[in-house]
Design a protein around this motif. Structure first.
Motif, PDB file in Angstrom:
ATOM      1  N   SER A 214       0.539  -0.954  -0.162  1.00 57.52           N
ATOM      2  CA  SER A 214      -0.267   0.092  -0.122  1.00 57.52           C
ATOM      3  C   SER A 214       0.439   1.372  -0.117  1.00 57.52           C
ATOM      4  CB  SER A 214      -1.287   0.060   0.899  1.00 57.52           C
ATOM      5  OG  SER A 214      -0.071   0.249   2.693  1.00 57.52           O
ATOM      6  N   GLN A 215       0.174   2.148  -0.245  1.00 53.55           N
ATOM      7  CA  GLN A 215       0.925   3.996  -0.225  1.00 53.55           C
ATOM      8  C   GLN A 215       1.644   4.099   1.054  1.00 53.55           C
ATOM      9  OE1 GLN A 215       1.539   4.166  -3.749  1.00 53.55           O
ATOM     10  NE2 GLN A 215       2.076   6.394  -3.624  1.00 53.55           N
ATOM     11  N   ASP A 216       1.435   3.567   2.037  1.00 59.58           N
ATOM     12  CA  ASP A 216       2.024   3.955   3.185  1.00 59.58           C
ATOM     13  C   ASP A 216       2.826   3.136   3.475  1.00 59.58           C
ATOM     14  OD1 ASP A 216      -0.005   2.135   4.073  1.00 59.58           O
ATOM     15  OD2 ASP A 216      -1.334   3.694   5.421  1.00 59.58           O
ATOM     16  N   GLY A 217       3.053   1.634   3.293  1.00 58.26           N
ATOM     17  CA  GLY A 217       3.567   1.280   3.432  1.00 58.26           C
ATOM     18  C   GLY A 217       3.587  -0.486   4.899  1.00 58.26           C
ATOM     19  N   HIS A 218       2.175   0.042   5.544  1.00 56.26           N
ATOM     20  CA  HIS A 218       1.462  -0.812   5.842  1.00 56.26           C
ATOM     21  C   HIS A 218       0.673  -1.894   6.049  1.00 56.26           C
ATOM     22  CE1 HIS A 218       1.732   3.042   9.010  1.00 56.26           C
ATOM     23  NE2 HIS A 218       2.820   2.781   8.136  1.00 56.26           N
ATOM     24  N   ILE A 219       0.789  -1.952   4.803  1.00 56.69           N
ATOM     25  CA  ILE A 219      -0.257  -3.417   3.978  1.00 56.69           C
ATOM     26  C   ILE A 219       0.504  -4.329   2.869  1.00 56.69           C
ATOM     27  CG2 ILE A 219      -2.129  -4.183   3.171  1.00 56.69           C
ATOM     28  CD1 ILE A 219      -3.583  -2.364   4.032  1.00 56.69           C
ATOM     29  N   MET A 220       0.353  -5.279   2.864  1.00 54.96           N
ATOM     30  CA  MET A 220       1.367  -5.948   2.012  1.00 54.96           C
ATOM     31  C   MET A 220       1.037  -6.968   1.389  1.00 54.96           C
ATOM     32  SD  MET A 220       5.014  -7.611   3.675  1.00 54.96           S
ATOM     33  CE  MET A 220       5.304  -8.528   1.889  1.00 54.96           C
ATOM     34  N   LEU A 272      -1.304  -4.077  -6.644  1.00 55.82           N
ATOM     35  CA  LEU A 272      -2.532  -3.378  -5.423  1.00 55.82           C
ATOM     36  C   LEU A 272      -2.389  -2.173  -6.323  1.00 55.82           C
ATOM     37  CD1 LEU A 272      -4.583  -3.184  -3.224  1.00 55.82           C
ATOM     38  CD2 LEU A 272      -2.806  -2.062  -1.716  1.00 55.82           C
ATOM     39  N   THR A 273      -3.311  -1.068  -7.174  1.00 54.07           N
ATOM     40  CA  THR A 273      -3.569   0.462  -7.328  1.00 54.07           C
ATOM     41  C   THR A 273      -3.017   1.626  -5.951  1.00 54.07           C
ATOM     42  OG1 THR A 273      -5.593   0.048  -6.560  1.00 54.07           O
ATOM     43  CG2 THR A 273      -5.214  -0.456  -8.625  1.00 54.07           C
ATOM     44  N   LYS A 274      -2.987   2.081  -7.182  1.00 53.58           N
ATOM     45  CA  LYS A 274      -1.927   2.931  -5.830  1.00 53.58           C
ATOM     46  C   LYS A 274      -3.056   3.570  -4.967  1.00 53.58           C
ATOM     47  CE  LYS A 274      -0.145   8.333  -5.784  1.00 53.58           C
ATOM     48  NZ  LYS A 274       0.071   9.511  -7.347  1.00 53.58           N
ATOM     49  N   ASP A 275      -4.523   4.250  -5.187  1.00 56.63           N
ATOM     50  CA  ASP A 275      -4.972   3.997  -4.258  1.00 56.63           C
ATOM     51  C   ASP A 275      -6.114   2.976  -3.285  1.00 56.63           C
ATOM     52  OD1 ASP A 275      -7.281   2.355  -5.792  1.00 56.63           O
ATOM     53  OD2 ASP A 275      -8.347   4.474  -6.683  1.00 56.63           O
ATOM     54  N   GLY A 276      -5.543   2.009  -3.733  1.00 56.79           N
ATOM     55  CA  GLY A 276      -5.571   0.756  -2.779  1.00 56.79           C
ATOM     56  C   GLY A 276      -7.038   0.065  -2.619  1.00 56.79           C
ATOM     57  N   LYS A 277      -7.907   1.031  -3.970  1.00 60.46           N
ATOM     58  CA  LYS A 277      -9.500  -0.032  -3.908  1.00 60.46           C
ATOM     59  C   LYS A 277      -9.198  -1.055  -4.965  1.00 60.46           C
ATOM     60  CE  LYS A 277     -10.688   4.558  -3.453  1.00 60.46           C
ATOM     61  NZ  LYS A 277     -12.055   5.454  -3.872  1.00 60.46           N
ATOM     62  N   LYS A 278      -7.947  -1.436  -5.495  1.00 57.75           N
ATOM     63  CA  LYS A 278      -8.202  -2.722  -6.466  1.00 57.75           C
ATOM     64  C   LYS A 278      -7.238  -3.632  -6.309  1.00 57.75           C
ATOM     65  CE  LYS A 278     -11.261  -1.149  -9.745  1.00 57.75           C
ATOM     66  NZ  LYS A 278     -12.526  -1.827 -10.112  1.00 57.75           N
ATOM     67  N   LEU A 279      -7.200  -5.076  -6.499  1.00 60.42           N
ATOM     68  CA  LEU A 279      -6.115  -5.642  -6.994  1.00 60.42           C
ATOM     69  C   LEU A 279      -5.624  -6.477  -7.938  1.00 60.42           C
ATOM     70  CD1 LEU A 279      -3.285  -6.738  -4.779  1.00 60.42           C
ATOM     71  CD2 LEU A 279      -4.822  -8.231  -4.394  1.00 60.42           C
ATOM     72  N   TYR A 280      -5.180  -5.904  -8.589  1.00 61.05           N
ATOM     73  CA  TYR A 280      -4.398  -7.131 -10.268  1.00 61.05           C
ATOM     74  C   TYR A 280      -3.878  -8.468  -9.319  1.00 61.05           C
ATOM     75  CZ  TYR A 280      -7.217  -3.150 -12.675  1.00 61.05           C
ATOM     76  OH  TYR A 280      -7.615  -2.626 -13.417  1.00 61.05           O
ATOM     77  N   PHE A 281      -3.983  -9.411 -10.234  1.00 62.85           N
ATOM     78  CA  PHE A 281      -3.468 -10.716  -9.999  1.00 62.85           C
ATOM     79  C   PHE A 281      -3.705 -11.674 -11.020  1.00 62.85           C
ATOM     80  CE2 PHE A 281      -7.008 -11.068  -8.357  1.00 62.85           C
ATOM     81  CZ  PHE A 281      -7.540 -12.782  -8.588  1.00 62.85           C
ATOM     82  N   SER A 282      -2.939 -12.762 -11.380  1.00 68.91           N
ATOM     83  CA  SER A 282      -2.882 -13.830 -12.913  1.00 68.91           C
ATOM     84  C   SER A 282      -3.630 -15.558 -11.487  1.00 68.91           C
ATOM     85  CB  SER A 282      -1.850 -14.302 -12.717  1.00 68.91           C
ATOM     86  OG  SER A 282      -2.004 -15.034 -13.951  1.00 68.91           O
ATOM     87  N   ASP A 293      -4.744 -16.365 -16.353  1.00 73.42           N
ATOM     88  CA  ASP A 293      -5.700 -15.019 -16.976  1.00 73.42           C
ATOM     89  C   ASP A 293      -5.309 -14.255 -16.311  1.00 73.42           C
ATOM     90  OD1 ASP A 293      -6.344 -16.123 -18.582  1.00 73.42           O
ATOM     91  OD2 ASP A 293      -8.737 -16.009 -18.636  1.00 73.42           O
ATOM     92  N   ILE A 294      -5.143 -12.970 -16.001  1.00 73.18           N
ATOM     93  CA  ILE A 294      -5.413 -11.650 -15.239  1.00 73.18           C
ATOM     94  C   ILE A 294      -6.651 -11.558 -14.675  1.00 73.18           C
ATOM     95  CG2 ILE A 294      -4.572  -9.262 -14.757  1.00 73.18           C
ATOM     96  CD1 ILE A 294      -2.400 -10.268 -17.243  1.00 73.18           C
ATOM     97  N   PHE A 295      -7.268 -11.050 -13.552  1.00 73.71           N
ATOM     98  CA  PHE A 295      -7.903 -11.021 -12.890  1.00 73.71           C
ATOM     99  C   PHE A 295      -8.081  -9.725 -11.700  1.00 73.71           C
ATOM    100  CE2 PHE A 295      -8.182 -15.014 -13.833  1.00 73.71           C
ATOM    101  CZ  PHE A 295     -10.051 -15.771 -13.776  1.00 73.71           C
ATOM    102  N   VAL A 296      -9.373  -9.050 -11.374  1.00 75.19           N
ATOM    103  CA  VAL A 296      -9.402  -7.722 -10.678  1.00 75.19           C
ATOM    104  C   VAL A 296      -9.812  -7.738  -9.798  1.00 75.19           C
ATOM    105  CG1 VAL A 296     -10.758  -6.222 -12.516  1.00 75.19           C
ATOM    106  CG2 VAL A 296      -8.915  -4.676 -10.301  1.00 75.19           C
ATOM    107  N   VAL A 297      -9.805  -7.515  -9.035  1.00 73.39           N
ATOM    108  CA  VAL A 297     -11.254  -7.623  -7.375  1.00 73.39           C
ATOM    109  C   VAL A 297     -11.104  -6.135  -7.001  1.00 73.39           C
ATOM    110  CG1 VAL A 297      -8.720  -8.348  -6.040  1.00 73.39           C
ATOM    111  CG2 VAL A 297     -11.482  -9.219  -5.539  1.00 73.39           C
ATOM    112  N   ASP A 298     -12.357  -5.812  -6.599  1.00 73.95           N
ATOM    113  CA  ASP A 298     -12.826  -4.762  -6.305  1.00 73.95           C
ATOM    114  C   ASP A 298     -11.750  -4.857  -4.520  1.00 73.95           C
ATOM    115  OD1 ASP A 298     -13.414  -3.318  -7.213  1.00 73.95           O
ATOM    116  OD2 ASP A 298     -15.390  -3.714  -7.618  1.00 73.95           O
ATOM    117  N   VAL A 299     -11.191  -3.679  -3.502  1.00 75.71           N
ATOM    118  CA  VAL A 299     -11.079  -3.771  -1.784  1.00 75.71           C
ATOM    119  C   VAL A 299     -11.340  -3.399  -1.142  1.00 75.71           C
ATOM    120  CG1 VAL A 299      -8.900  -3.422  -0.499  1.00 75.71           C
ATOM    121  CG2 VAL A 299      -8.306  -4.839  -2.292  1.00 75.71           C
TER     122      VAL A 299
END
Length: 626
Positions: A214-220, A272-282, A293-299
């Motif tokens: 995450s942008q603040d480095g507190h979530i990985m 993780l997107t910069k705003d932390g609202k979406k996570l892309y993954f394979s 395949d590549i997927f996206v999920v809302d956080v």
């Protein structure tokens, strides 16, 4: 005495065969466990059965040992009939050949797999003038055998996965240590310094890799392989999951797998997107088009997650799409794929999303960053135009840094080739670009996406033409202006012959036929009568209307003479018809003639045919070849 030696010989032979079967069974067991190094050692001692050569090639292919994979697959294709081999071996053999930079052979095999011609050399040359950036690349470590890959930004630092933990247990797939996560700094020379492993809460006795913060480095979010294998089909597999960890009071804690992960499939390469609202993954979860395949999920704000969404067939193929990266504004997706046309192995691609819509067809980033081996895990600081990626182009996985500069030669015409009526894309179409003097300046065969790109120059007139078997050629003219960065987009809509002409039809056997009135010949004759001339003149007009059309003239007889006589008579009638067309202005090279005798009757009445049935079988057919 001779009888004794013979019995002894047979006994030894049987024992040898039994031993070989036992060894192959053990090798197959190792292969199913994905212990590819040990399995390959055993297969190398066995014969060259189909199973041995297939699995041996796969052992090397899965560990990107392309020279050895080419040797095994080459023997497979040489020993066994191509039409009996599973199509997946065409794909893997072609990519192995690309890994050896044997483009001619690779294109031949890939063309047989895709069912249309391929030219890697033309593809690479076209990319030189249509990629948005050129790259200057350098390695980030003097030792490229550490197995480093999967770089991500981590505040002022970077994080990556590596085999550097040399004392860890080896992994059966490649007999190398298990992967751990490390952090590091990058010095002024672009080299990794102050490398430190993540704490034991993150690094365990199994694989950890591909971290995003995450942008603040507190979530990985990161990948961890299951410590237990699950039987899926015939194989026992330890799949990969995405885990989330939180940094609380100076320690990584609350480490949990995400709820949409499973023991039955893998979820990999989170970003993780910069705003932390979406996570892309394979993932190879249910709902993929093929492999990964590549997927996206809302956080969600409450820490829950939406349903993973597949990015669709513009991005994903039936092969591998992995290692996504998303730009800060969410408009550009970078990812690795071996399903889109490339230079070999995984290549890095980019895809744009306009106004939050779906991602468009991806563009290969070109040969200044991609190689004929695996290139993947691309991340970029877009403000500074520098970043990192991973590649096994030398010895094993390694990290590379890059700076990118805008491609000054980027001035292109691009577009798609589609069927005019169905709007379906038409891969395999030959697209040619001509200048105002009708001189050919560019040519390519479009890939599975049906799209083409050509370099152009300002203030010039051009003509672009598309040609494909069984379709009417289509061309359009355009003029470029002074703006060297303007991109022209031209869609070429082509119409197939059977849609354009009522007398052309596609038969149930897939052949395209020109349907004319029947041509009648006198008994035992082959000369063209006046009634036949009237009918053939319709064919002459059609062939003059479509100068790219080639046809086969097939003559058929009834069954009231010997087989030999009927073949001879039908050959003469077909040849006579061909000569009439040539006499009336049709080029001979566009025509084929063949006599079938009585071998292909329309009415299978044997020796009991009525006069009407005989007349139906006695015919000329005109099949379009291209």
């Amino acid at each position: 005495m001779k009888k004794y030696y013979y019995i002894l010989f047979i006994l030894c032979l049987n024992l040898s065969l039994m031993a070989q079967k036992g060894s192959e069974k053990k090798a197959n067991s190792l292969f199913e466990k994905r212990s590819y190094v040990k399995a390959a050692e055993m297969y190398e001692q066995l014969g060259e059965s189909r199973n041995v050569l297939q699995n041996l090639g796969d052992c090397y292919y899965n560990n990107t040992q392309m020279k050895e994979a080419v040797r095994a697959y080459g023997k497979l294709f040489l020993t066994y009939k191509k039409d009996t081999l599973n199509p997946e071996y065409y794909f893997k053999y072609a990519h192995s050949l690309l890994g050896m930079a044997d483009y001619d052979k690779a294109d031949q095999i890939m063309g047989e797999y895709l069912k249309f011609p391929v030219s890697t050399t033309k593809f690479i040359n076209n990319l030189k003038t249509n990629v948005p950036f050129n790259y200057t690349v350098q390695t980030m470590s003097k030792n490229t055998s550490n197995g480093d890959f999967g770089m991500s930004f981590y505040g002022d630092k970077v994080a990556f996965a590596s085999l550097r933990t040399a004392d860890s247990k080896s992994f059966g797939w490649n007999e190398k240590p298990y992967l751990d996560l490390f952090s590091a700094e990058v010095n002024a020379k672009g080299l990794l310094t102050n490398i430190e492993p993540f704490p034991k809460e993150i690094n365990t006795k199994t694989h950890e890799s591909n971290v995003t913060f995450s942008q603040d480095g507190h979530i990985m979010y990161f990948n961890r392989t299951n410590d237990k294998k699950v039987k899926i089909g015939k194989e026992k597999i330890a799949n990969i999951k995405i885990y989330k960890a939180e940094f609380v009071d100076g320690k990584w804690t609350n480490i949990k797998a995400l709820p949409f992960c499973s023991d039955l499939y893998s979820t990999e390469h989170p970003v993780l997107t910069k705003d932390g609202k979406k996570l892309y993954f394979s993932s190879d979860m249910p709902g993929t088009l093929g492999s990964f395949d590549i997927f996206v999920v809302d956080v969600n704000e409450d820490g829950t997650y939406g349903e993973p969404i597949n990015l669709g067939n513009a991005v994903n193929t039936i092969h591998r799409e992995q290692f996504p990266e998303i730009s800060n504004d969410g408009s550009t997706l970078y990812f690795a794929s071996d399903g889109h046309q490339g230079m070999g192995g995984l290549d890095i691609f980019m895809s744009k999303s306009l106004n939050g819509g779906p991602f468009a067809k991806p563009l290969n980033l070109g040969e200044t960053i991609n190689s004929n081996m695996d290139d993947f895990s691309y991340v970029v600081d877009e403000k500074r135009n520098l970043g990192y990626f991973s590649s096994n182009r030398k010895v094993g996985d390694a990290l590379y840094s890059f700076t990118r500069t805008e491609n000054q030669e980027r001035y292109v015409v691009e577009g798609e080739v589609k069927d005019k009526n169905t709007q379906n894309l038409l891969p395999g179409t030959l697209v040619s670009l001509y200048d105002e003097n009708n001189i050919l300046i560019g040519q390519m065969v479009v890939g599975v996406g049906g799209d083409y790109v050509f370099a152009t120059e300002p203030n010039k007139k051009y003509r672009i033409e598309a040609m494909k078997d069984f379709y009417i050629p289509h061309s359009e003219e355009f003029t470029t202006n002074e703006d060297g960065k303007l991109r022209y987009t031209i869609e070429l809509f082509m119409e197939c012959y059977d849609d354009a002409e009522e007398i052309i039809t596609k038969r149930q056997d897939g052949k395209v036929q020109i349907v004319l009135e029947n041509i009648y010949f006198d008994l035992n004759k082959w000369d063209i009568k006046s009634d036949a001339e009237r009918i053939l003149n319709v064919l002459v007009d059609l062939l003059k209307k479509y100068p790219e059309m080639d046809i086969e003239i097939g003559a058929h007889t009834d069954s009231r003479a010997t087989d030999t006589y009927n073949i001879m008579l039908s050959n003469k009638r077909a040849a006579s018809t061909l000569e009439y067309l040539v006499k009336n202005g049709i080029k001979r090279k566009r025509l084929r003639s063949k006599g079938f005798g009585e071998t292909v009757p329309l009415v299978r009445c044997g020796n009991n045919c009525t006069e009407q049935e005989h007349s139906i079988n006695r015919r000329c057919e005109f099949i379009i070849l291209k």
